[in-house]
Design a protein around this motif. Structure first.
Motif, PDB file in Angstrom:
ATOM      1  N   GLU A  60      -0.366   5.504 -19.643  1.00 17.30           N
ATOM      2  CA  GLU A  60      -1.774   5.119 -19.657  1.00 17.30           C
ATOM      3  C   GLU A  60      -2.311   5.063 -18.242  1.00 17.30           C
ATOM      4  O   GLU A  60      -1.697   4.451 -17.358  1.00 17.30           O
ATOM      5  CB  GLU A  60      -1.972   3.738 -20.291  1.00 17.30           C
ATOM      6  N   ALA A  61      -3.464   5.680 -18.025  1.00 19.63           N
ATOM      7  CA  ALA A  61      -4.201   5.505 -16.771  1.00 19.63           C
ATOM      8  C   ALA A  61      -5.315   4.523 -17.055  1.00 19.63           C
ATOM      9  O   ALA A  61      -6.131   4.740 -17.963  1.00 19.63           O
ATOM     10  CB  ALA A  61      -4.764   6.831 -16.292  1.00 19.63           C
ATOM     11  N   ARG A  62      -5.332   3.419 -16.306  1.00 19.28           N
ATOM     12  CA  ARG A  62      -6.334   2.369 -16.473  1.00 19.28           C
ATOM     13  C   ARG A  62      -7.158   2.289 -15.200  1.00 19.28           C
ATOM     14  O   ARG A  62      -6.640   1.948 -14.136  1.00 19.28           O
ATOM     15  CB  ARG A  62      -5.643   1.027 -16.725  1.00 19.28           C
ATOM     16  N   ALA A  63      -8.437   2.594 -15.334  1.00 24.00           N
ATOM     17  CA  ALA A  63      -9.316   2.647 -14.164  1.00 24.00           C
ATOM     18  C   ALA A  63     -10.343   1.528 -14.215  1.00 24.00           C
ATOM     19  O   ALA A  63     -10.774   1.107 -15.292  1.00 24.00           O
ATOM     20  CB  ALA A  63     -10.035   3.991 -14.107  1.00 24.00           C
ATOM     21  N   ARG A  64     -10.734   1.084 -13.035  1.00 19.83           N
ATOM     22  CA  ARG A  64     -11.762   0.054 -12.903  1.00 19.83           C
ATOM     23  C   ARG A  64     -12.605   0.381 -11.676  1.00 19.83           C
ATOM     24  O   ARG A  64     -12.065   0.645 -10.601  1.00 19.83           O
ATOM     25  CB  ARG A  64     -11.082  -1.312 -12.723  1.00 19.83           C
ATOM     26  N   VAL A  65     -13.903   0.348 -11.850  1.00 17.88           N
ATOM     27  CA  VAL A  65     -14.805   0.581 -10.722  1.00 17.88           C
ATOM     28  C   VAL A  65     -14.677  -0.555  -9.717  1.00 17.88           C
ATOM     29  O   VAL A  65     -14.663  -1.728 -10.092  1.00 17.88           O
ATOM     30  CB  VAL A  65     -16.268   0.689 -11.210  1.00 17.88           C
ATOM     31  N   ASP A  66     -14.566  -0.195  -8.470  1.00 20.01           N
ATOM     32  CA  ASP A  66     -14.565  -1.216  -7.437  1.00 20.01           C
ATOM     33  C   ASP A  66     -15.969  -1.372  -6.856  1.00 20.01           C
ATOM     34  O   ASP A  66     -16.424  -2.462  -6.595  1.00 20.01           O
ATOM     35  CB  ASP A  66     -13.610  -0.837  -6.311  1.00 20.01           C
ATOM     36  N   ARG A  67     -16.641  -0.246  -6.653  1.00 22.70           N
ATOM     37  CA  ARG A  67     -17.961  -0.288  -6.051  1.00 22.70           C
ATOM     38  C   ARG A  67     -18.871   0.782  -6.650  1.00 22.70           C
ATOM     39  O   ARG A  67     -18.715   1.956  -6.324  1.00 22.70           O
ATOM     40  CB  ARG A  67     -17.798  -0.046  -4.548  1.00 22.70           C
TER      41      ARG A  67
ATOM     42  N   ASN B  67     -11.617   3.797   2.008  1.00 25.80           N
ATOM     43  CA  ASN B  67     -13.017   4.047   1.654  1.00 25.80           C
ATOM     44  C   ASN B  67     -13.873   3.001   2.343  1.00 25.80           C
ATOM     45  O   ASN B  67     -13.592   1.796   2.221  1.00 25.80           O
ATOM     46  CB  ASN B  67     -13.223   3.937   0.131  1.00 25.80           C
ATOM     47  N   LEU B  68     -14.916   3.465   3.019  1.00 24.03           N
ATOM     48  CA  LEU B  68     -15.865   2.562   3.656  1.00 24.03           C
ATOM     49  C   LEU B  68     -16.993   2.329   2.663  1.00 24.03           C
ATOM     50  O   LEU B  68     -17.712   3.259   2.307  1.00 24.03           O
ATOM     51  CB  LEU B  68     -16.383   3.164   4.961  1.00 24.03           C
ATOM     52  N   LEU B  69     -17.139   1.091   2.201  1.00 22.62           N
ATOM     53  CA  LEU B  69     -18.020   0.797   1.078  1.00 22.62           C
ATOM     54  C   LEU B  69     -19.407   0.343   1.498  1.00 22.62           C
ATOM     55  O   LEU B  69     -20.367   0.488   0.744  1.00 22.62           O
ATOM     56  CB  LEU B  69     -17.399  -0.289   0.205  1.00 22.62           C
ATOM     57  N   ALA B  70     -19.494  -0.258   2.664  1.00 20.76           N
ATOM     58  CA  ALA B  70     -20.760  -0.817   3.129  1.00 20.76           C
ATOM     59  C   ALA B  70     -20.671  -0.951   4.636  1.00 20.76           C
ATOM     60  O   ALA B  70     -19.569  -1.022   5.197  1.00 20.76           O
ATOM     61  CB  ALA B  70     -21.001  -2.188   2.484  1.00 20.76           C
TER      62      ALA B  70
ATOM     63  N   VAL C 148     -16.364  -4.458   2.474  1.00 20.96           N
ATOM     64  CA  VAL C 148     -16.795  -3.319   3.281  1.00 20.96           C
ATOM     65  C   VAL C 148     -15.817  -2.148   3.264  1.00 20.96           C
ATOM     66  O   VAL C 148     -16.184  -1.032   3.630  1.00 20.96           O
ATOM     67  CB  VAL C 148     -17.126  -3.720   4.738  1.00 20.96           C
ATOM     68  N   ALA C 149     -14.571  -2.388   2.870  1.00 20.89           N
ATOM     69  CA  ALA C 149     -13.624  -1.269   2.861  1.00 20.89           C
ATOM     70  C   ALA C 149     -12.461  -1.562   1.933  1.00 20.89           C
ATOM     71  O   ALA C 149     -12.163  -2.723   1.628  1.00 20.89           O
ATOM     72  CB  ALA C 149     -13.106  -0.990   4.262  1.00 20.89           C
ATOM     73  N   LEU C 150     -11.798  -0.491   1.513  1.00 21.56           N
ATOM     74  CA  LEU C 150     -10.694  -0.559   0.562  1.00 21.56           C
ATOM     75  C   LEU C 150      -9.640   0.427   1.036  1.00 21.56           C
ATOM     76  O   LEU C 150      -9.941   1.610   1.203  1.00 21.56           O
ATOM     77  CB  LEU C 150     -11.223  -0.114  -0.804  1.00 21.56           C
ATOM     78  N   MET C 151      -8.410  -0.059   1.244  1.00 24.33           N
ATOM     79  CA  MET C 151      -7.337   0.804   1.752  1.00 24.33           C
ATOM     80  C   MET C 151      -6.167   0.877   0.772  1.00 24.33           C
ATOM     81  O   MET C 151      -5.845  -0.100   0.108  1.00 24.33           O
ATOM     82  CB  MET C 151      -6.821   0.265   3.092  1.00 24.33           C
ATOM     83  N   GLN C 152      -5.556   2.043   0.713  1.00 26.26           N
ATOM     84  CA  GLN C 152      -4.282   2.231   0.010  1.00 26.26           C
ATOM     85  C   GLN C 152      -3.334   2.888   1.010  1.00 26.26           C
ATOM     86  O   GLN C 152      -3.634   3.974   1.514  1.00 26.26           O
ATOM     87  CB  GLN C 152      -4.494   3.092  -1.241  1.00 26.26           C
ATOM     88  N   ALA C 153      -2.199   2.243   1.284  1.00 32.56           N
ATOM     89  CA  ALA C 153      -1.353   2.647   2.402  1.00 32.56           C
ATOM     90  C   ALA C 153       0.118   2.745   2.024  1.00 32.56           C
ATOM     91  O   ALA C 153       0.581   2.068   1.104  1.00 32.56           O
ATOM     92  CB  ALA C 153      -1.502   1.633   3.534  1.00 32.56           C
ATOM     93  N   THR C 154       0.843   3.582   2.763  1.00 23.25           N
ATOM     94  CA  THR C 154       2.298   3.691   2.628  1.00 23.25           C
ATOM     95  C   THR C 154       2.940   3.284   3.942  1.00 23.25           C
ATOM     96  O   THR C 154       2.635   3.860   4.990  1.00 23.25           O
ATOM     97  CB  THR C 154       2.703   5.150   2.319  1.00 23.25           C
ATOM     98  N   MET C 155       3.816   2.287   3.872  1.00 22.62           N
ATOM     99  CA  MET C 155       4.525   1.814   5.058  1.00 22.62           C
ATOM    100  C   MET C 155       6.003   2.181   4.932  1.00 22.62           C
ATOM    101  O   MET C 155       6.529   2.268   3.824  1.00 22.62           O
ATOM    102  CB  MET C 155       4.388   0.291   5.177  1.00 22.62           C
ATOM    103  N   ILE C 156       6.673   2.376   6.073  1.00 27.68           N
ATOM    104  CA  ILE C 156       8.089   2.723   6.048  1.00 27.68           C
ATOM    105  C   ILE C 156       8.889   1.705   6.844  1.00 27.68           C
ATOM    106  O   ILE C 156       8.452   1.240   7.891  1.00 27.68           O
ATOM    107  CB  ILE C 156       8.326   4.163   6.585  1.00 27.68           C
ATOM    108  N   ARG C 157      10.034   1.340   6.273  1.00 27.14           N
ATOM    109  CA  ARG C 157      10.952   0.440   6.965  1.00 27.14           C
ATOM    110  C   ARG C 157      11.804   1.247   7.941  1.00 27.14           C
ATOM    111  O   ARG C 157      12.338   2.301   7.592  1.00 27.14           O
ATOM    112  CB  ARG C 157      11.864  -0.238   5.947  1.00 27.14           C
ATOM    113  N   LEU C 158      11.898   0.731   9.149  1.00 26.44           N
ATOM    114  CA  LEU C 158      12.792   1.308  10.141  1.00 26.44           C
ATOM    115  C   LEU C 158      13.952   0.335  10.319  1.00 26.44           C
ATOM    116  O   LEU C 158      13.740  -0.874  10.438  1.00 26.44           O
ATOM    117  CB  LEU C 158      12.075   1.450  11.492  1.00 26.44           C
ATOM    118  N   ALA C 159      15.164   0.859  10.327  1.00 27.93           N
ATOM    119  CA  ALA C 159      16.310  -0.008  10.629  1.00 27.93           C
ATOM    120  C   ALA C 159      16.310  -0.274  12.123  1.00 27.93           C
ATOM    121  O   ALA C 159      16.093   0.638  12.914  1.00 27.93           O
ATOM    122  CB  ALA C 159      17.596   0.681  10.204  1.00 27.93           C
TER     123      ALA C 159
END
Lengths: 167, 167, 167, 167
Positions: A125-132, C114-117, C155-166
């Motif tokens: 299932e893909a569940r979407a919700r508007v953020d803005r 995403n820059l929202l405002a 004002v903004a929404l981020m989705q990020a990938t972080m990596i662990r370094l030993a």
């Protein structure tokens, strides 16, 4: 602000949030939004091809469901990331579309998706919700879940920008 | 650096660039890479479902081609953004896979795609090229082109991260 | 799964979710995680330059706060999208870092925002929460809020990938 | 098409491409575009704060340069990903702005960046090039390079969406 494509939706943002900053329900501008979404979905021929169905639509939300099929897979037998994305993009598009005026079309400007786990399961299932929501651009987020017996796994996370087309 | 997942590929980066900073050909670690890519592609059942074929593979490059079919569409009769993405993701994955050692698997970590124009045409091609190969993570970019008679339109642009799985 | 960089965290995913699929608290592997995050943050010289401070850290969460300053702006007098991004990236990095073992480093693999405002306000906060912790890769989301008197704007929404370094 | 925000730019796409599908020079609509970009850049106070300068602007291209400073760093002494992003976002914005009519403003809708290598060097350059100009939305890509003696390392790759504001 209106030049940014987000119309005057910013004005009421805080009042639409409860203390934990979770969005509350949006007001649809078109009272017939659910039927409009379902009619539009029915015209997506690729949904029939892959066997996806629209299982929920609300003001600013949408869920698309896909039973597993062995002809939807990548090399390891998981559902292909492109199909997972197809579900998420569609759910995001209709979540945005639900809040648009009746004389609107919608297409994707761009999206980004993280694949979190192999898409293994009996159904997805893909569940979407508007953020803005905006007059022109709408930002939507979705998660894709895999269902296997009692177990639910989050397999993907999308952040998308949709655009309203005047029709 | 190796901890970053990009191995020692950085060491030779500049030497692999000509003055305009355009990537030169990568050296495959597996001389049999092209057959390995083709065998792996043949196991993607969804490619058969949608009618896509692998039309080119080189060291760090891959092209996937899709003839138009009316059952691949969104509500306006354009090829669905999810299918466009499926092509681009697959091309990116195999462009990355071509540079990996023989005992490798590959899956998508994440990707972002901009949809630039409606996917209208007789056929579509996703053309991917590795930007940065790494021991673990590989960054790849792709464009999706639509072919209509003499005309070629760029319909999408992807930037993706692929991960090597030891097999 | 472990090859995907998400370790065995998938196994317990469902049990960590309540019925609305909201993440419950994560268990930190390092009981001293908060001090480790604060010490690491103190080494980020750019935080001093822009005047940002770490105002909250929990297991899988982090908030970074920035008072407005006129020397942080773009051409219209709003805080520059790059500074908004700097806050969000930092909050995401430390949210991920909080769940890593003591002998870890962290860097960003990629992020999308995403820059929202327009970033207008007396102060700004980036609030990050881990969505999917992994042995190698961690997926985090953040929102950036602007505070102006009684009003809060996302004002903004981020989705990020972080990596662990030993380390 | 015009509804998509890409105006009629699609019409001439193929003719602007040479056989290897590389974009040829764009035609600026405002002959005074370079001065307009430089004036706008001069109003970005954060550029002064971090010490960045605009070193090149052409029709659809822009380069922003930043000498290394120890107060721009993350915990390991590399330039912070947020600063790298600030450069790339700014270069993308002005590459887009250069092709807009004289009565335009520009802001970022969203961007995605992959960090490819630690930002170590004496100086850094973000080089942006428009991929798809539009009446409303423009898609731009940038790379960030690090310069250390004779050596050039690609440290980041951005794909961004900019929006024109009527002013």
């Amino acid at each position: 602000m209106s030049s940014l494509g987000f119309g005057d939706s910013r004005r009421g943002l805080f009042s639409r949030r409860h203390p934990e900053n979770r969005p509350m329900a949006f007001e649809p501008r078109d009272p017939n939004y659910a039927q409009r979404v379902r009619d539009n979905f029915a015209r997506q021929t690729v949904m029939t091809l892959i066997g996806a169905e629209l299982t929920e639509v609300g003001p600013g939300t949408c869920t698309v469901r896909l039973p597993f099929r062995p002809d939807l897979c990548q090399q390891n037998g998981y559902v292909h990331a492109g199909i997972t994305t197809t579900l998420a993009d569609t759910a995001c598009g209709y979540a945005a579309f639900s809040l648009m005026p009746a004389d609107s079309g919608v297409v994707s400007v761009e999206f980004k998706i993280n694949l979190l786990a192999p898409a293994i399961g009996e159904a997805f299932e893909a569940r979407a919700r508007v953020d803005r929501p905006g007059r022109t651009l709408t930002v939507v987020r979705a998660e894709v879940l895999a269902f296997q017996g009692e177990r639910i796994t989050e397999v993907a996370l999308m952040q998308a920008t949709m655009i309203r087309l005047a029709v």
